[in-house]
Write an enzyme that holds these catalytic residues in place. Structure first.
Site, PDB file in Angstrom:
ATOM      1  N   GLU A  78       0.824  -1.217   0.000  1.00  0.00           N
ATOM      2  CA  GLU A  78       0.000   0.000   0.000  1.00  0.00           C
ATOM      3  C   GLU A  78       0.854   1.262   0.000  1.00  0.00           C
ATOM      4  OE1 GLU A  78      -2.581   0.625   3.416  1.00  0.00           O
ATOM      5  OE2 GLU A  78      -3.720   2.104   2.275  1.00  0.00           O
ATOM      6  N   ASP A 105      -0.490  -5.060   3.098  1.00  0.00           N
ATOM      7  CA  ASP A 105      -0.952  -3.856   3.793  1.00  0.00           C
ATOM      8  C   ASP A 105      -0.284  -3.877   5.173  1.00  0.00           C
ATOM      9  OD1 ASP A 105      -2.194  -1.711   4.911  1.00  0.00           O
ATOM     10  OD2 ASP A 105      -4.189  -2.217   4.169  1.00  0.00           O
ATOM     11  N   ILE A 107      -0.315  -1.791   7.750  1.00  0.00           N
ATOM     12  CA  ILE A 107      -1.308  -1.554   8.821  1.00  0.00           C
ATOM     13  C   ILE A 107      -2.663  -1.370   8.138  1.00  0.00           C
ATOM     14  CG2 ILE A 107      -2.043  -0.188  10.797  1.00  0.00           C
ATOM     15  CD1 ILE A 107       0.753   0.889  11.135  1.00  0.00           C
ATOM     16  N   ASP A 108      -3.505  -2.383   8.191  1.00  0.00           N
ATOM     17  CA  ASP A 108      -4.858  -2.209   7.678  1.00  0.00           C
ATOM     18  C   ASP A 108      -5.699  -1.725   8.860  1.00  0.00           C
ATOM     19  OD1 ASP A 108      -6.825  -2.495   5.483  1.00  0.00           O
ATOM     20  OD2 ASP A 108      -7.785  -3.761   6.989  1.00  0.00           O
ATOM     21  N   THR A 110      -5.273   2.010   9.549  1.00  0.00           N
ATOM     22  CA  THR A 110      -4.355   3.072  10.011  1.00  0.00           C
ATOM     23  C   THR A 110      -5.080   4.111  10.865  1.00  0.00           C
ATOM     24  OG1 THR A 110      -2.956   2.749   8.080  1.00  0.00           O
ATOM     25  CG2 THR A 110      -2.707   4.835   9.229  1.00  0.00           C
ATOM     26  N   ASP A 233      -6.154  -4.764   0.839  1.00  0.00           N
ATOM     27  CA  ASP A 233      -7.125  -4.862   1.938  1.00  0.00           C
ATOM     28  C   ASP A 233      -7.768  -6.242   1.985  1.00  0.00           C
ATOM     29  OD1 ASP A 233      -7.024  -2.008   2.581  1.00  0.00           O
ATOM     30  OD2 ASP A 233      -8.241  -1.664   0.791  1.00  0.00           O
TER      31      ASP A 233
HETATM   32  C1  IPD Z   1      -8.616   0.901   5.192  1.00  0.00           C
HETATM   33  C2  IPD Z   1      -9.368  -0.025   6.102  1.00  0.00           C
HETATM   34  C3  IPD Z   1     -10.795   0.460   6.299  1.00  0.00           C
HETATM   35  C4  IPD Z   1     -11.514   0.592   5.002  1.00  0.00           C
HETATM   36  C5  IPD Z   1     -10.740   1.484   4.057  1.00  0.00           C
HETATM   37  C6  IPD Z   1      -9.316   0.977   3.869  1.00  0.00           C
HETATM   38  P1  IPD Z   1      -5.976   1.245   5.486  1.00  0.00           P
HETATM   39  O1  IPD Z   1      -7.296   0.439   4.975  1.00  0.00           O
HETATM   40  O2  IPD Z   1      -9.399  -1.330   5.600  1.00  0.00           O
HETATM   41  O3  IPD Z   1     -11.524  -0.457   7.061  1.00  0.00           O
HETATM   42  O4  IPD Z   1     -12.782   1.129   5.231  1.00  0.00           O
HETATM   43  O5  IPD Z   1     -11.416   1.495   2.823  1.00  0.00           O
HETATM   44  O6  IPD Z   1      -8.618   1.875   3.031  1.00  0.00           O
HETATM   45  O7  IPD Z   1      -5.926   2.503   4.695  1.00  0.00           O
HETATM   46  O8  IPD Z   1      -6.157   1.486   6.932  1.00  0.00           O
HETATM   47  O9  IPD Z   1      -4.865   0.336   5.179  1.00  0.00           O
END
Ligand code: IPD
Length: 297
Positions: A78, A105, A107-108, A110, A233
Site C-alpha cells: 500500500e 498492507d 497496517i490495515d 491506520t 485490503d
Molecule cells: C482501510 C481499512 C478500512 C476501510 C478502508 C481501507 P488502510 O485500509 O481497511 O476499514 O474502510 O477502505 O482503506 O488505509 O487502513 O490500510
C-alpha cells in the site's frame, strides 16, 4: 571449506508460509510498540486516508524480510503506491500477472492505529499468476494470527477455522466499512445501510477490512461488505474465508479476483440474500447520487 552444491542456502529452504508468518508477526510486534507513539502523520487522498512513519517502516521491514528469501518475487504494498483508486488499479495491473506477487498492507486500519483504537492488522498475501495461494492476517493487539494456504485450510491459534452456520440474514451479524476517498461513495453506503440494517441482527463497522474478513472466516461475523477497497485490503482475507468454507464475490456475485474493489464476503449461506439486498439498494439510487465505484471490477 568444502562446498557442497546439493546444500541449498538456509534462507532458500524457508516455506512461503513461514516467511509470511515471520514477517507479519515481526512487523506487528513493532507496530504495537508504536501505538500512541508515532511521530509523523500525513493525510493522503482525504482526512480519512492517513499514513504514519510506522506504516512506511512496517512495509519496509516486511518487504526486506520477504526479499531476503525470495529476491525474484514481485511486491505490491500500500505505501509504495500513490493514493487514490486510479493509482491503485494501475499499480495492480503492472504486477498482477507476476509468477509470484506478495500483496501487503502493513497496517490495515491506520485510522484506528492513529486513534489508539485496537482494531488493526498486518495483511500479507501471496498470489501465483494472479491466484491467491497464501494469506496471513496478524492482529498484534490480541496476538491473533490467521493463516490460510490454498487447499490446506485456514487456521487461527493453530485451530481450523469454519465460517458461521447462520442460515438467514435476520440471524446474522454483519460488518461494513466506509472508504476514505472524499465521501464519493457515501450515498451508496447510506442506501446500503438503510437496506441492510432492518434485515440483520446488527451491523458493525470497526475500520479494518482485512480483520473483518478474518472474522468472517473465524465465524465471528456472518458477512462483510464494502465498496472501493484495494487488493492489499482483501487478498489475504479472501483466502481465509475461501478456506473456511465461505464465499467471496463482487457485488454482482462474480467470484473474487485481485481486481475486485467492491466486495461481498459471507459464510456462503446468506450470500445470495445479502447480495439481493445490496443490489436493491444500488438500483434505488436517485439520478446524480451514484458513485464512481463500478460493480464487477
Ligand atoms: C482501510 C481499512 C478500512 C476501510 C478502508 C481501507 P488502510 O485500509 O481497511 O476499514 O474502510 O477502505 O482503506 O488505509 O487502513 O490500510
Amino acid at each position: 571449506m568444502v562446498s557442497d552444491s546439493r546444500i541449498e542456502p538456509i534462507v532458500g529452504r524457508k516455506s512461503f508460509a513461514a516467511v509470511a508468518i515471520n514477517s507479519a508477526s515481526k512487523a506487528g510486534e513493532w507496530i504495537k510498540t508504536k501505538l500512541g507513539g508515532f511521530t509523523s502523520l500525513n493525510i493522503k487522498s482525504s482526512p480519512g486516508d492517513l499514513v504514519t512513519e510506522v506504516d512506511k517502516g512496517a512495509e519496509t521491514m516486511i518487504r526486506n524480510l520477504i526479499m531476503t528469501h525470495f529476491p525474484d518475487h514481485s511486491f505490491l504494498g500500500e505505501e509504495g503506491v500513490e493514493p487514490g483508486p486510479e493509482a491503485s488499479s494501475a499499480a495492480l495491473r503492472d504486477v498482477m500477472d507476476a509468477e509470484y506477487l506478495w500483496i501487503v498492507d502493513p497496517i490495515d486500519g491506520t485510522t484506528n492505529f492513529v486513534h489508539g483504537f485496537p482494531f488493526f492488522c498486518v495483511s500479507i498475501a501471496l498470489a501465483c499468476k494472479g491466484e491467491v495461494i497464501l494469506g496471513v492476517v496478524y492482529d498484534p493487539s490480541r496476538d491473533e494470527l490467521f493463516i490460510a494456504e490454498k487447499g490446506k485450510g485456514a487456521y487461527v491459534h493453530g485451530k481450523r477455522m469454519r465460517v458461521s452456520p447462520d442460515a438467514v440474514l435476520r440471524e446474522s451479524l454483519v460488518a461494513t466499512g466506509f472508504p476514505p476517498y472524499g465521501g464519493a461513495a457515501l450515498p451508496l453506503n447510506m442506501r446500503q445501510l438503510l437496506a441492510v440494517v432492518p434485515k440483520v441482527r446488527n451491523v458493525r463497522s470497526n475500520g479494518s477490512a482485512a480483520l473483518h474478513l478474518a472474522y468472517v472466516a473465524a465465524g465471528r461475523l456472518s458477512a462483510f461488505w464494502e465498496v472501493g477497497l484495494n487488493a492489499w485490503d482483501m487478498a489475504a482475507g479472501y483466502l481465509l474465508i475461501q478456506e473456511s468454507g465461505g464465499r467471496v464475490t463482487d457485488m454482482k456475485g462474480e467470484p473474487y479476483h485481485l481486481g475486485v474493489r467492491n466486495v461481498v464476503a459471507t459464510n456462503g449461506h446468506i450470500h445470495d440474500e445479502l447480495l439481493q439486498v445490496l443490489q436493491s439498494a444500488e438500483s434505488e439510487g436517485e439520478p446524480g447520487t451514484g458513485t464512481p465505484f463500478k460493480h464487477g471490477e
